[in-house]
Write an enzyme that holds these catalytic residues in place. Structure first.
Site, short mmCIF file in Angstrom:
data_model
loop_
_atom_site.label_atom_id
_atom_site.label_comp_id
_atom_site.label_asym_id
_atom_site.label_seq_id
_atom_site.Cartn_x
_atom_site.Cartn_y
_atom_site.Cartn_z
CG ASP A 56 -1.74 1.26 1.37
OD1 ASP A 56 -1.84 2.01 0.37
OD2 ASP A 56 -2.31 1.49 2.46
CE LYS A 65 0.07 3.83 3.39
NZ LYS A 65 -0.73 4.41 4.48
CG ASP A 114 -2.17 -2.37 4.08
OD1 ASP A 114 -2.68 -2.48 5.21
OD2 ASP A 114 -2.57 -1.57 3.22
CD GLU A 164 -5.26 0.86 1.00
OE1 GLU A 164 -5.25 2.05 1.33
OE2 GLU A 164 -4.83 -0.06 1.72
NE ARG A 166 -11.18 3.68 4.81
CZ ARG A 166 -10.99 4.66 5.68
NH1 ARG A 166 -11.92 5.57 5.87
NH2 ARG A 166 -9.87 4.73 6.38
N1 BES Z 1 -2.87 0.33 5.46
C1 BES Z 1 -3.17 1.62 5.96
C2 BES Z 1 -3.35 1.65 7.46
C3 BES Z 1 -2.12 1.48 8.31
C4 BES Z 1 -1.41 2.58 8.71
C5 BES Z 1 -1.72 0.24 8.73
C6 BES Z 1 -0.30 2.43 9.52
C7 BES Z 1 -0.63 0.09 9.53
C8 BES Z 1 0.09 1.19 9.93
C9 BES Z 1 -4.47 2.14 5.33
O1 BES Z 1 -4.71 1.74 4.05
C10 BES Z 1 -4.37 3.62 5.34
O2 BES Z 1 -3.53 4.14 4.66
N2 BES Z 1 -5.25 4.29 6.09
C11 BES Z 1 -5.23 5.70 6.17
C12 BES Z 1 -6.64 6.18 6.11
C13 BES Z 1 -6.78 7.67 5.92
C14 BES Z 1 -6.26 8.06 4.56
C15 BES Z 1 -8.23 8.08 6.06
C16 BES Z 1 -4.57 6.10 7.49
O3 BES Z 1 -4.77 5.40 8.50
O4 BES Z 1 -3.83 7.06 7.48
ZN ZN Z 2 -3.83 -0.02 3.47
MN MN Z 3 -3.78 3.01 2.66
#
Ligand code: BES
Ligand code: ZN
Ligand code: MN
Length: 489
Positions: A262, A269, A280, A341, A343
């Protein structure tokens, strides 16, 4: 290899003997016999307070003229959850065996019941686990032997053999999930996950179906496919069916987020720690590990595992902020952040699973960074509108040594994902970030018993955990398995 062997400790030939002791450091008759052979070294360590039996404390003694060459004392502290404490002590002993270059280990923790033998077998295996596939071995003369066989010193009996078999079944599931999680994204691809599901199916005679982009297009999975739009790799929807119930009872559905990497996509990111996003897919690994274990345990229950596997990449074809897509259920989603992504993948899996009329659906996903802020790396976030189900899952997690904690999923939070152009938007901002993600999922679960596990903080660790090295922890394999076991007749 793990076997049960004589509780008479001086009879063992392994170079290393590990002795688990609580904070009373009280010795059983068998341990006293060993102590005598060591010239009273254990009792002396205890009376001098060199060893207090505190949780995770270890002390290495050298052996006597015969018997084990090394004796490792492992502390369990004040024990309340005995299987949990034994499992942890066993993992620490096995890790230590690897460090000491002991290929064989005898493990002793006093008298054990069936569940405790299971816990020890799992602990030994989890502690010895290592990911070495992409590392060159050191030259022969510098190599340390790795733990290859362990004996649990306990009087053999049919229930304890059953405990051992169940512990080994759990160990297989855990190791599989941890290996998949640890594998880099260029090796553990959606196709690789599909192949692994195929291997599990072949091993246990299960049904497996794998869909690619074409089949998903035919099914109208516009939400999942939006995420997969930026990658040339074929996304995979993997369905694995275990039919263990004697009757045709409704299956338990286990759903896993399988983002093999991801990057965040167009909402990319920051580079710092981005490599961790190979993890992920821990939800998906949990589903595969749990089904491997459940099949080995031959549980009398029907289980269906569903995985959505892809990668989230920025590219000229990638989905982008502002896009509106039509989900498999028919609801429209406004993409405001391509990094939300997981969700979107789960949304289509949740509406797809309805055709199997599951008795209950549990999904596990490394879904939000916000759950790490809320609960750290200790507890999994648990979300459901069904309080009895929350209790059932948290209890299952407790038995598995995988704590979970409830977070709200109230309609008041729906506001967070309101969209001007679609039925909902895919991200709700910083406030209650884990709940807004869960509220999004809830939109696709109408009329079915469902519970969501946010494992972003618990599926892997960025630091060494004493019993486990940094990396994947095996979560949520234990919670899945214990839940299914709890429902098996
Ligand atoms: N896979 C990530 C969540 C994640 C973050 C897992 C850190 C492990 C460690 C997920 O897809 C994500 O990027 N979520 C975002 C959501 C936001 C954009 C609303 C997040 O948590 O920042
Ligand atoms: Zn993710
Ligand atoms: Mn993500």
């Amino acid at each position: 290899m793990i076997t049960l062997g004589s509780p008479s400790l001086t009879a063992h030939k392994a170079p290393l003997l590990a002795l688990a002791l609580g904070d009373t450091t009280e010795l059983t008759a068998e341990a006293r016999e060993l102590d005598a052979a060591l010239g009273g070294a254990i009792a002396r360590a205890s009376s001098s307070r060199d060893f207090r039996g505190a949780r995770d404390e270890t002390l290495l003694l050298s052996g006597g003229a015969s018997g084990p060459r090394m004796v490792l004392l492992v502390g369990m502290g004040a024990v309340s959850d005995r299987p949990g404490a034994l499992r942890r002590a066993a993992a620490i002993a096995a890790r230590q065996a690897n460090k000491l270059g002991a290929a064989e280990l005898t493990w002793y923790g006093g008298e054990l019941n069936e569940r405790e033998v299971e816990a020890v077998a799992l602990g030994l295996s989890a502690g010895a686990w290592d990911y070495t596939e992409t590392k060159t071995l050191p030259p022969e003369n510098e190599r340390r032997a790795q733990l290859a066989s362990a004996t649990i010193a306990v009087a053999d009996s049919p229930p304890l053999q059953r405990g051992l078999a169940n512990g080994l079944a759990l160990a297989e599931g855990h190791s599989l999930a941890r290996r998949l999680a640890m594998m880099p994204g260029n090796l553990c691809t959606p196709e690789y996950l599909a192949g692994t599901a195929g291997d599990i199916a072949a091993r246990h005679g299960l049904e497996v179906t794998v869909w690619g982009r074409t089949e998903m297009q035919e099914e109208g999975m516009g939400s999942f496919l939006a995420v997969a739009q930026g990658t040339p790799q074929d996304p995979k929807l993997i369905v694995l069916k275990y039919n263990g119930a004697k009757n045709g009872s409704a299956p338990i559905a286990l759903i896993g987020k399988g983002l093999c990497f991801d990057s965040g996509g167009i909402s990319i990111k920051p580079p710092q720690n981005m490599e961790l996003m190979k993890f992920d897919m821990c939800g998906a690994a949990g589903v595969l590990g749990a089904i491997e274990t459940i099949a080995r345990m031959k549980l009398e229950v029907n289980v269906i595992g569903i995985i959505g596997a892809t990668t989230n990449m920025p590219s000229g074809t990638a989905f982008k902020p502002g896009d509106v897509v039509r989900s498999h259920l028919g609801k429209y989603i406004e993409v405001v952040n391509t990094d939300a992504e997981g969700r979107m993948v789960l949304a289509d899996l949740l509406s797809y699973v309805q055709r199997f009329k599951p008795a209950v659906t549990i999904d596990a996903a490394t879904l939000t960074g916000a759950v790490v802020i809320a609960l750290g790396h200790i507890a999994t976030g648990v979300f459901s509108s069904d309080d009895a189900l929350v209790t059932e899952v948290i209890d299952a997690g407790k038995r598995a040594g995988e704590p979970g904690w409830p977070l709200p999923l109230w309609d008041e939070y729906k506001e967070l994902i309101k969209s001007d152009v679609a039925d909902m938007k895919n991200a709700g901002g910083r406030a209650a970030g884990s709940t807004s993600a869960a509220m999004f999922l809830k939109e696709f679960t109408e009329g079915m018993p469902w519970i969501h596990l946010d494992i972003a903080g618990t599926a892997y660790s960025e630091t060494d955990l004493v019993a486990l090295p940094k990396g994947p922890t095996g979560v949520p394999v234990g919670t899945f398995v214990e839940f299914v076991r709890g429902r098996a007749s």
